[in-house]
Design an enzyme around this catalytic site. Structure first.
Site, PDB file in Angstrom:
ATOM      1  NE  ARG A  76      -1.268   2.528   2.844  1.00  0.00           N
ATOM      2  CZ  ARG A  76      -0.795   3.673   3.320  1.00  0.00           C
ATOM      3  NH1 ARG A  76      -0.779   4.762   2.553  1.00  0.00           N
ATOM      4  NH2 ARG A  76      -0.298   3.733   4.551  1.00  0.00           N
ATOM      5  CG  ASP A  77       3.318   4.315   2.957  1.00  0.00           C
ATOM      6  OD1 ASP A  77       2.951   5.245   2.227  1.00  0.00           O
ATOM      7  OD2 ASP A  77       4.067   4.461   3.929  1.00  0.00           O
TER       8      ASP A  77
ATOM      9  CG  HIS B  73       8.582   7.856   5.071  1.00  0.00           C
ATOM     10  ND1 HIS B  73       8.164   7.813   3.763  1.00  0.00           N
ATOM     11  CD2 HIS B  73       7.518   7.437   5.807  1.00  0.00           C
ATOM     12  CE1 HIS B  73       6.909   7.395   3.699  1.00  0.00           C
ATOM     13  NE2 HIS B  73       6.494   7.157   4.938  1.00  0.00           N
TER      14      HIS B  73
ATOM     15  CB  CYS C  56       4.203  10.993   1.449  1.00  0.00           C
ATOM     16  SG  CYS C  56       2.622  11.799   1.798  1.00  0.00           S
TER      17      CYS C  56
ATOM     18  CG  ASN D  64       7.491   3.460   4.035  1.00  0.00           C
ATOM     19  OD1 ASN D  64       6.971   4.097   4.938  1.00  0.00           O
ATOM     20  ND2 ASN D  64       6.932   3.320   2.844  1.00  0.00           N
TER      21      ASN D  64
END
Length: 323
Positions: free
Chosen positions: A26-27, A220, A251, A260
């Protein structure tokens, strides 16, 4: 849980085990420019689960107009049908997203709140107060349907618009999410600007406001500090860490933010400290290499690069684990 007898550099007791929340699907993938095929996403999640990860963010039910990479989240959730053995949270920004998640078969959802007014308006298109009211409705509806809710505090340390964030303010937001019924709240260094002193201040404030077993950290690596920030928080007794295989991520609302914390690097560090994760590092590296090939680039994980480029590195890992 602390008390392993192992101490970090500052003397703090480290936890016996750490639960890793894998956010790569996801991220990690949400900000990719090219479309990542559904088959590659399914293969990635299969590989992560095979490596031993038991909490994997599967995707998000946000508008595909804004985040096109997440348009197939319903198919991912329906394919895996999350079970008691593997939890697969999905991000939902509103009641519509919750309905879509429920229809796909999701059992755990995640909600985001921003620690600053500017980031809330940019990322959530709502003021902080309006955003919290909306999330409260989502959390109540989800729990009413028997779903679990995970919370995130964005910009818990630094905001791309407002600068450094007051730790107490971020902690207060975490407490609000806990009061809504979130079983866990992840404190996110969204811009990756934190260094250990800032990370500790954020974590200590969060621990003072929320039970420590309901706090996770999410760093991050913009300034290369994600791993040391995580270690600093582990020394406080925090035992849940978000990370992304191959260091995927970024992001869209935080210009310049890097990926990340790489899951491979986190596992290597924890293995060396004798902290249990139940993760197979070789299998994890393989999963990261496969998705990196799909994306056409090398993994951002130093551990993965070492293990795939130098045969002698595998002897180092073997010695690392046996001592």
């Amino acid at each position: 849980m602390t008390g392993s007898g192992i101490h970090g550099a500052s003397g703090g007791a480290l936890p016996n085990s750490v639960r890793i929340v894998e956010v790569g699907p996801r991220d990690g993938l949400q900000n990719e420019q090219g479309v990542v095929p559904l088959a590659a996403k399914l293969s990635l999640i299969d590989g992560l689960v095979a490596a031993g990860l038991r909490t994997v963010e599967a995707g998000s039910f946000v508008s595909p107009r804004w985040v096109p990479q997440m348009a197939d989240t319903d198919r991912i959730v329906a394919h895996f049908r999350p079970s008691d053995a593997v939890e697969m949270p999905v991000l939902v920004p509103n009641l519509r997203g919750l309905e879509l998640a429920k229809a796909a078969g999701a059992r755990t959802v995640a909600v985001f709140a921003a620690a600053t007014e500017s980031f809330s308006r940019a990322n959530l298109n709502a003021s902080r107060s309006d955003s919290l009211a909306r999330l409260s409705e989502v959390a109540a509806a989800a729990q009413g349907d028997g779903m679990r809710v995970r919370g995130y505090v964005s910009c818990a340390v630094h905001c791309p618009y407002e600068g450094w964030v007051e730790p107490g303010g971020a902690a207060e937001l975490a407490a609000s999410l806990t009061d809504m019924g979130c079983y866990e709240v992840s404190m996110c260094d969204t811009t990756g600007a934190a260094s250990p002193g800032r990370a500790l201040a954020m974590a200590k404030a969060a621990i003072a406001a929320v039970p420590i077993d309901r706090i996770a950290v999410h760093f991050h690596d913009t300034f290369g500090q994600a791993l040391v920030n995580t270690l600093a928080c582990l020394e406080l007794g925090i035992s849940v860490v978000d990370s992304s295989v191959s260091g995927l991520g970024g992001c869209p609302y935080s210009p310049g933010a890097a990926g990340n914390l790489a899951t491979e690097d986190l596992v290597y560090m924890l293995d060396g400290l004798g902290i249990a994760t139940c993760i197979d590092l070789d299998a994890l590296v393989k999963a990261g290499a496969q998705i990196s090939d799909v994306l056409g680039r090398k993994p951002a994980s130093r551990t993965a690069l070492a293990l795939t480029s130098r045969r002698s590195a595998r002897r180092i890992v073997k010695d690392h684990l046996s001592n």
